[in-house]
Design an enzyme around this catalytic site. Structure first.
Site, short mmCIF file in Angstrom:
data_model
loop_
_atom_site.label_atom_id
_atom_site.label_comp_id
_atom_site.label_asym_id
_atom_site.label_seq_id
_atom_site.Cartn_x
_atom_site.Cartn_y
_atom_site.Cartn_z
N SER A 19 72.75 90.40 121.33
CA SER A 19 72.27 90.36 120.06
C SER A 19 73.10 91.03 118.77
O SER A 19 73.52 92.08 119.39
CB SER A 19 70.84 90.87 120.04
OG SER A 19 70.30 91.10 118.65
N TYR B 265 65.79 98.44 122.11
CA TYR B 265 66.28 97.03 122.04
C TYR B 265 67.60 96.88 121.66
O TYR B 265 68.45 96.20 122.34
CB TYR B 265 65.44 96.14 121.23
CG TYR B 265 65.69 94.69 121.32
CD1 TYR B 265 65.38 93.82 122.37
CD2 TYR B 265 66.20 93.93 120.14
CE1 TYR B 265 65.97 92.58 122.36
CE2 TYR B 265 66.89 92.93 120.00
CZ TYR B 265 66.52 92.06 121.23
OH TYR B 265 66.91 90.81 121.20
#
Length: 269
Positions: free
Chosen positions: A143, A156
């Site tokens: 990501s 995350y």
């Protein structure tokens, strides 16, 4: 499928929806047999039935929760023992919304298990099997959050920074006949937003939200071009190249036998 013309089956984790299901659709249409892995058996079977009918490829469904050691071990064994699998799409992942101090640490630990531990163990099983045949591909879904602490997704983002670093390092260690790719999506319309507790993708600025079909098609185009790091929304790849060049410029000075001058304390008079 790529510059290496990888012929075999693809094992896709998190395949029941979103990015994983879209990879399944695209790879089936490219003629690859599939092994679809996720927790939701009904969704997996429905996807498999549709793709079999539309493409004629062979599809196996594996119900597994990759945060559970026994389930993860079964998928690792499939990668080790099934010589027809030449592609791993390491896609399964989850996010937890909120500031770190407010997060449920059990959910955070489960996220680390899925986003880091399962990715690592599955890549290890695949890398060993592919190295023995000197062919294959490992695609790890990372990501852009892993590049941007300013977004404040502390754990995350850290898990995704790990995935990118991990992929870049594997490229240095594995045969060039084993293709590596880290895909770094930005905000993408998938169920991860609802599951994270953030309130859903519809709350995001539409100008920043990519549709999942566009994301996977771009990722596969980057794969076909042999990219190691693919950022689907980045207009100019030279920008990431400059970022990477700035990082590598640090390397000669990251470990030396003396502290930098600015850390030397003057002797008292």
């Amino acid at each position: 499928m790529s510059k290496h013309n990888i012929p075999g089956a693809a094992l896709i984790t998190g395949a029941s929806s979103g990015i994983g299901a879209t990879y399944a659709d695209r790879l089936a249409r490219r003629g690859h047999d599939l092994v679809l892995v996720a927790r939701d058996t009904a969704r997996l079977e429905a996807l498999a039935a549709r793709l079999k009918a539309e493409t004629g490829v062979k599809i196996d469904v594996v119900t597994a929760d990759l945060t559970q050691k026994a389930d993860l071990a079964r998928v690792e064994a499939r990668l080790r023992d099934d010589a027809t699998i030449d592609i791993l799409i390491n896609n399964a992942g989850v996010s937890v919304a909120g500031a770190f101090v407010d997060q449920d640490l059990d959910r955070v630990e489960s996220m680390i298990q899925l986003n880091i531990v399962s990715v690592t163990r599955l890549a290890h099983a695949a890398a060993r099997a592919f190295a023995a045949r000197d062919r294959g591909a490992i695609v790890n879904i990372s990501s852009v959050v892993g590049l941007a602490p300013e977004l404040q997704l502390a754990v995350y983002g850290a898990t995704k920074a790990y995935v990118t670093y991990f992929t870049q390092t594997l490229r240095l260690q594995l045969s060039p006949n084993i293709q590596l790719q880290a895909v770094l999506p930005g905000a993408t319309r998938t169920e991860i937003w609802d599951r994270s507790g953030s309130g859903g993708a519809d709350k995001l600025d539409p100008a920043m939200l990519m549709e999942v079909d566009d994301l996977v098609d771009a990722a596969l185009a980057g794969f076909d071009q042999g990219e190691l790091v693919t950022i689907p929304s980045l207009p100019d790849p030279a920008d990431f190249a400059a970022y990477d060049a700035a990082r590598t410029k640090l390397l000669p000075n990251l470990s030396r036998n003396r502290p930098a001058e600015r850390y030397k304390v003057s002797e008292p008079a």
